[in-house]
Design a protein around this motif. Sequence first.
Motif, PDB file in Angstrom:
ATOM      1  N   GLY A  96      38.623  59.341  86.076  1.00 30.39           N
ATOM      2  CA  GLY A  96      38.403  60.261  87.185  1.00 30.39           C
ATOM      3  C   GLY A  96      38.385  61.716  86.776  1.00 30.39           C
ATOM      4  N   GLN A  97      38.647  62.000  85.493  1.00 31.51           N
ATOM      5  CA  GLN A  97      38.695  63.398  85.060  1.00 31.51           C
ATOM      6  C   GLN A  97      37.721  63.640  83.903  1.00 31.51           C
ATOM      7  N   SER A  98      38.237  63.721  82.684  1.00 30.65           N
ATOM      8  CA  SER A  98      37.407  64.149  81.555  1.00 30.65           C
ATOM      9  C   SER A  98      36.657  63.018  80.874  1.00 30.65           C
ATOM     10  N   LYS A  99      37.030  61.772  81.151  1.00 28.29           N
ATOM     11  CA  LYS A  99      36.484  60.583  80.480  1.00 28.29           C
ATOM     12  C   LYS A  99      37.054  60.397  79.075  1.00 28.29           C
ATOM     13  N   TYR A 100      37.921  61.295  78.626  1.00 32.04           N
ATOM     14  CA  TYR A 100      38.506  61.158  77.293  1.00 32.04           C
ATOM     15  C   TYR A 100      39.887  60.527  77.374  1.00 32.04           C
ATOM     16  N   ILE A 101      40.165  59.697  76.363  1.00 31.18           N
ATOM     17  CA  ILE A 101      41.445  59.008  76.328  1.00 31.18           C
ATOM     18  C   ILE A 101      41.872  58.860  74.865  1.00 31.18           C
ATOM     19  N   GLY A 144      45.910  58.476  65.965  1.00 26.46           N
ATOM     20  CA  GLY A 144      45.019  57.596  66.706  1.00 26.46           C
ATOM     21  C   GLY A 144      43.614  58.161  66.739  1.00 26.46           C
ATOM     22  N   THR A 145      42.803  57.631  67.632  1.00 21.86           N
ATOM     23  CA  THR A 145      41.408  58.059  67.748  1.00 21.86           C
ATOM     24  C   THR A 145      41.104  58.509  69.167  1.00 21.86           C
ATOM     25  N   LEU A 146      40.565  59.702  69.268  1.00 20.36           N
ATOM     26  CA  LEU A 146      40.088  60.190  70.559  1.00 20.36           C
ATOM     27  C   LEU A 146      38.862  59.375  70.943  1.00 20.36           C
ATOM     28  N   ALA A 147      38.852  58.847  72.161  1.00 19.50           N
ATOM     29  CA  ALA A 147      37.743  57.985  72.592  1.00 19.50           C
ATOM     30  C   ALA A 147      37.190  58.468  73.925  1.00 19.50           C
ATOM     31  N   LYS A 148      35.924  58.220  74.117  1.00 18.50           N
ATOM     32  CA  LYS A 148      35.266  58.549  75.385  1.00 18.50           C
ATOM     33  C   LYS A 148      35.006  57.253  76.138  1.00 18.50           C
ATOM     34  N   ILE A 149      35.316  57.241  77.425  1.00 20.88           N
ATOM     35  CA  ILE A 149      35.086  56.058  78.246  1.00 20.88           C
ATOM     36  C   ILE A 149      33.609  55.996  78.630  1.00 20.88           C
ATOM     37  N   ILE A 150      32.939  54.946  78.181  1.00 18.44           N
ATOM     38  CA  ILE A 150      31.520  54.762  78.489  1.00 18.44           C
ATOM     39  C   ILE A 150      31.348  54.014  79.809  1.00 18.44           C
ATOM     40  N   LYS A 151      32.161  52.987  80.008  1.00 19.55           N
ATOM     41  CA  LYS A 151      32.043  52.192  81.228  1.00 19.55           C
ATOM     42  C   LYS A 151      33.339  51.426  81.463  1.00 19.55           C
ATOM     43  N   VAL A 152      33.699  51.268  82.731  1.00 17.45           N
ATOM     44  CA  VAL A 152      34.859  50.471  83.123  1.00 17.45           C
ATOM     45  C   VAL A 152      34.370  49.320  83.992  1.00 17.45           C
ATOM     46  N   ILE A 153      34.681  48.090  83.591  1.00 19.61           N
ATOM     47  CA  ILE A 153      34.292  46.898  84.356  1.00 19.61           C
ATOM     48  C   ILE A 153      35.561  46.270  84.910  1.00 19.61           C
ATOM     49  N   GLN A 163      34.056  54.671  73.165  1.00 21.63           N
ATOM     50  CA  GLN A 163      33.324  55.209  72.029  1.00 21.63           C
ATOM     51  C   GLN A 163      34.263  56.103  71.222  1.00 21.63           C
ATOM     52  N   GLY A 164      34.588  55.667  69.989  1.00 20.56           N
ATOM     53  CA  GLY A 164      35.454  56.471  69.142  1.00 20.56           C
ATOM     54  C   GLY A 164      34.794  57.793  68.784  1.00 20.56           C
ATOM     55  N   GLN A 165      35.573  58.876  68.850  1.00 15.19           N
ATOM     56  CA  GLN A 165      35.015  60.201  68.598  1.00 15.19           C
ATOM     57  C   GLN A 165      35.541  60.817  67.303  1.00 15.19           C
ATOM     58  N   THR A 166      36.843  61.068  67.264  1.00 19.02           N
ATOM     59  CA  THR A 166      37.450  61.693  66.100  1.00 19.02           C
ATOM     60  C   THR A 166      38.932  61.341  66.072  1.00 19.02           C
ATOM     61  N   ARG A 167      39.573  61.602  64.961  1.00 22.24           N
ATOM     62  CA  ARG A 167      40.997  61.301  64.841  1.00 22.24           C
ATOM     63  C   ARG A 167      41.845  62.424  65.440  1.00 22.24           C
ATOM     64  N   PHE A 168      43.020  62.046  65.866  1.00 24.71           N
ATOM     65  CA  PHE A 168      43.967  63.059  66.350  1.00 24.71           C
ATOM     66  C   PHE A 168      45.379  62.644  65.960  1.00 24.71           C
ATOM     67  N   GLN A 169      46.264  63.634  65.965  1.00 23.56           N
ATOM     68  CA  GLN A 169      47.678  63.382  65.692  1.00 23.56           C
ATOM     69  C   GLN A 169      48.500  63.847  66.883  1.00 23.56           C
TER      70      GLN A 169
END
Length: 317
Positions: free
Chosen positions: A72-77, A99-108, A120-126
């Motif tokens: 409902g917000q940025s789509k990032y998790i 871990g890995t910053l990911a973007k939500i493409i679709k929720v079923i 969709q994996g984007q980049t690493r984060f700490q």
Amino acid sequence: MFDKLFSDHHLFDQEIDILPIVSLDYADDNYEDVPPVLPIVPLRNSVLFPGIVIPITVGREKSLRAVHEAEGQSKYIGVITQRDRDVEHPHIDDLYNVGTLAKIIKVIRLPDGNSTVILQGQTRFQVRKFVSTDPVFNAEYEIIPAVKIKGTDKNKAIMGAIRDLAQDIIEISPHIPKEASVLLKNMDRPAFLIDFISSNMELEVIEKQTLLEMNKFSKKSDKVLQLLSREKQLLEIKNQIHNKVKVDIEKQQRDYFLNQQLKTIQDELGSDGPNDEISIFREKAAKKDWPESAKKTFQKEVKKLERMNPAAAEFSV
């Protein structure tokens, strides 16, 4: 490569058993639109790498809330792997720090109340610190810069060796789709190629997590080469065992088939056939009171006679 576990219904928040999709157009340097605090979803038995698109089944209440909040917000998790997959309700100490910053493409949303989420994996984060753990894991984080790879002859040779080993594994493995070979040929970014291979190798979670956390290309590429070599050797041994067992079974089946044919032929010959003679020998032998050594010799010779062609001169002898 490409083997993922997804069998037990209660093991939610984990990767589904399909070949991960690659994303060749993901960004790895511009995340200005990502909020400073990320909702976090723990994965039980897998590690998400940058550039990989995977579906995960989310069933734990805390993770469902995190997905819905991000949707409902940025789509990032943020996706972080658990240290122990058997922990049903992980705490902060049960999660890795990278871990890995990911973007939500679709929720079923599924009928049973769970959700399948395409990430969709984007980049690493700490993780810097967790700002909340209930009702959702929320964490402040720091983006880990992408590994920079110089185009030296040595690095080109290493990447060529990694690509060749991966191609060899695809060729000798009966379970890897041949389409994976086409994917490898189209990957011209060394960092992404290594992440793709790391994601798909049959490794323990801790080994994948170690690869995710590595920052130096030289160490990471050497480790991937080592693991690929190990996987190729294991596959070759498995194939050798499989082929040997297959040959043994085929020989047994051939011998059985030939013996059945021989029996049929002997039956067709009627009472005058060689089978009757052998039966007479066995009946006479049963009445004999002879030493064990003589009995074994007789049985050996009779078995040899059964396998012999009746038309051979030696048969009558």
